[in-house]
Design a protein around this motif. Structure first.
Motif, mmCIF file in Angstrom:
data_model
loop_
_atom_site.group_PDB
_atom_site.id
_atom_site.type_symbol
_atom_site.label_atom_id
_atom_site.label_comp_id
_atom_site.label_asym_id
_atom_site.label_seq_id
_atom_site.Cartn_x
_atom_site.Cartn_y
_atom_site.Cartn_z
ATOM 1 N N CYS A 1 -0.693 4.452 10.235
ATOM 2 C CA CYS A 1 -0.412 2.815 9.606
ATOM 3 C C CYS A 1 0.747 2.463 9.474
ATOM 4 O O CYS A 1 1.556 3.053 8.795
ATOM 5 C CB CYS A 1 -1.438 2.760 8.337
ATOM 6 N N CYS B 1 -1.493 6.366 5.247
ATOM 7 C CA CYS B 1 -2.214 6.993 6.415
ATOM 8 C C CYS B 1 -1.296 7.117 7.461
ATOM 9 O O CYS B 1 -0.548 6.172 7.873
ATOM 10 C CB CYS B 1 -3.376 5.946 6.754
ATOM 11 N N CYS C 1 0.733 -1.354 -0.019
ATOM 12 C CA CYS C 1 0.028 0.132 -0.158
ATOM 13 C C CYS C 1 0.738 1.163 -0.012
ATOM 14 O O CYS C 1 2.015 1.217 0.736
ATOM 15 C CB CYS C 1 -0.917 0.060 1.044
HETATM 16 S S1 SF4 Z 1 -4.801 2.298 6.651
HETATM 17 FE FE1 SF4 Z 1 -2.990 1.484 6.035
HETATM 18 S S2 SF4 Z 1 -3.400 -0.253 4.553
HETATM 19 FE FE2 SF4 Z 1 -5.008 1.005 4.940
HETATM 20 S S3 SF4 Z 1 -4.993 2.477 3.148
HETATM 21 FE FE3 SF4 Z 1 -4.100 3.381 4.912
HETATM 22 S S4 SF4 Z 1 -1.938 3.231 4.810
HETATM 23 FE FE4 SF4 Z 1 -2.803 1.538 3.553
#
Ligand code: SF4
Length: 432
Positions: free
Chosen positions: A154, A151, A147
């Motif tokens: 995360c 975020c 990904c």
């Molecule tokens: S929460 Fe984590 S895995 Fe989900 S979109 Fe955001 S960065 Fe990617």
């Protein structure tokens, strides 16, 4: 995703002549596949590893390996006995599973080994997972890995690396094999399935998630297709219309909102607003009437005020989520939030807000389930109810759990159940 990855690990190991055992006392090597998403998950792994150390008393040659996100995040520090107070023999990140047999050779003589290299193109497309614990009804099929959304809270972009999509032909072949083996439900997996894309080298055509899901649905109309997870920014009306065309694509969408406050969403780097999120909810309800919507919510993110929290509660009411995964914010080392913001909501306040969110969700889930009373649903039988062998349990297309009296149903059979009562978590009924 870890469940699916463990099946890939099992496939790599069995192809090299290793056997899987259900009894840890029999094992020569034990792998723990790990999650780093919250501190609590990592603490559980450490506790499990400590418990396993005692097995070495009877079996001094036993090897312990840590796989997955925690291996990637902690790297060589997991091998340092003094810090953890125990010995780990091997550390392998999520892109190193093909190398496990070689790493085992490396640790044969008592050394430790590590491979935490992230690869830009590893999708394990050619590995047919060993379905060793899936129960023969539902299976996970990984369609992409990694990904790049970053975020703020995360760890996934750091532990699973760059986003990459798996070649569609290998996905469809895997689905055909599952259909032939009698599976009745497949969940297409990825951190953000809506950004799936594959450019065909020959034709130059681009295959997006909407194309892939129709190809998946056409493999066998008797197989239900689910998917997880969708990023609210990326889910498109094109996908919703495609879902509407196929009755075997489940009427359930998981759309993690995380917060109802624009200030917090911005701070989280979620790249959508409360208003744009609610527009997506409106589109789902308009194009797919009766579709269940679930979400993830974080309570007490950095600087979250009581007003922000109230906005989360009001968004839950507006969206009417059928169910939610709800957590207190847990700061993860290395993330943007850990570097830039203070984890400044006191623990007791996080707990209070989380409890309010849970209570609100229970109210909304109960109201949603009550609306199902009197309706008849097609339910895929998954087995006996955990509470009573006299009852069977299964799921609706909306992913709601249904319990009903058993009358010689086989696991994997579709039955029609008329709902006559419910709790906030379960529908109850009788087969008609
Ligand atoms: S929460 Fe984590 S895995 Fe989900 S979109 Fe955001 S960065 Fe990617």
């Amino acid at each position: 995703m870890n469940f699916s990855d463990s099946e890939i690990v099992a496939s790599v190991m069995t192809s090299q002549g290793f056997d899987i055992t259900e009894k840890q006392e029999e094992a020569d090597i034990i792998f723990i596949n790990t999650c780093s998403i919250r501190e609590h998950a990592e603490n559980r792994v450490i506790n499990r590893l400590r418990e396993l150390q005692h097995l070495r008393k009877n079996k001094p040659g036993l090897k312990l390996g840590v796989l997955g996100c925690m291996a990637e995040r902690m790297k060589a520090s997991l091998l340092e006995d003094e810090e953890l107070g125990m010995r780990i023999d091997m550390v392998a990140g999520p892109d190193a599973y093909r190398q496990l047999p070689g790493l085992l050779d490396d640790i044969e003589g008592g050394q430790q080994a590590i491979n935490v290299m992230l690869l830009a193109d590893e999708t394990y497309a050619d590995i047919s997972p060993v379905r060793y614990a899936a129960g023969g009804v539902s299976a996970f099929v990984s369609i992409m890995r990694g990904c790049e959304n970053y975020c703020a809270y995360c760890v996934v972009p750091y532990t699973r690396g760059k986003e990459r999509s798996r070649e569609p032909g290998s996905i469809i072949d895997e689905l055909r094999q599952l259909a032939e083996a009698g599976y009745r439900e497949v969940t297409l997996l990825g951190q953000n399935v809506n950004s799936y894309k594959w450019r065909d080298n020959g034709s130059g055509n681009l295959v997006g998630f909407s194309d892939l899901i129709s190809m998946a649905a056409e493999v066998d109309p008797g197989i239900r297709i689910r998917f997880a997870t969708s990023h609210p920014r990326d889910i498109s009306e094109e996908l919703l219309h495609k879902m509407a065309e196929y009755p075997n694509i489940c009427r359930a969408i998981h759309l993690p909102v995380q917060s109802g406050s624009n200030a917090i969403l911005k701070k989280m780097n979620r790249k959508y607003t409360r208003e744009s999120y609610l527009k997506k909810i409106e589109a789902i309800k308009r194009i797919l009437p009766g579709c269940a919507i679930s979400t993830d919510i974080i309570a007490g993110f950095c600087s979250e005020t009581e007003m922000d929290h109230k906005q989360t509660i009001s968004l839950m009411e507006e969206a009417g989520f059928d169910f939610s995964f709800m957590f207190k914010y847990s700061e993860r080392p290395g993330t943007a939030a850990a570097k830039k913001f203070r984890d400044d909501v006191p623990e007791h306040e996080k707990t209070r807000r989380l409890n309010e969110i849970i209570q609100k969700q229970q109210e909304i889930s109960l109201a949603s389930n009550k609306k199902d009373i009197g309706k008849t649903f097609e339910v895929l039988v998954e087995g006996s109810s955990r509470r009573s062998k006299d009852n069977s349990m299964g799921r609706t297309s909306q992913n709601k759990v249904v319990v009903f009296p058993s009358v010689n149903f086989s696991t994997g059979e579709y039955v029609k159940v008329r709902i006559d009562s419910c709790t906030s978590a379960t529908l109850k009924g009788k087969v008609v």
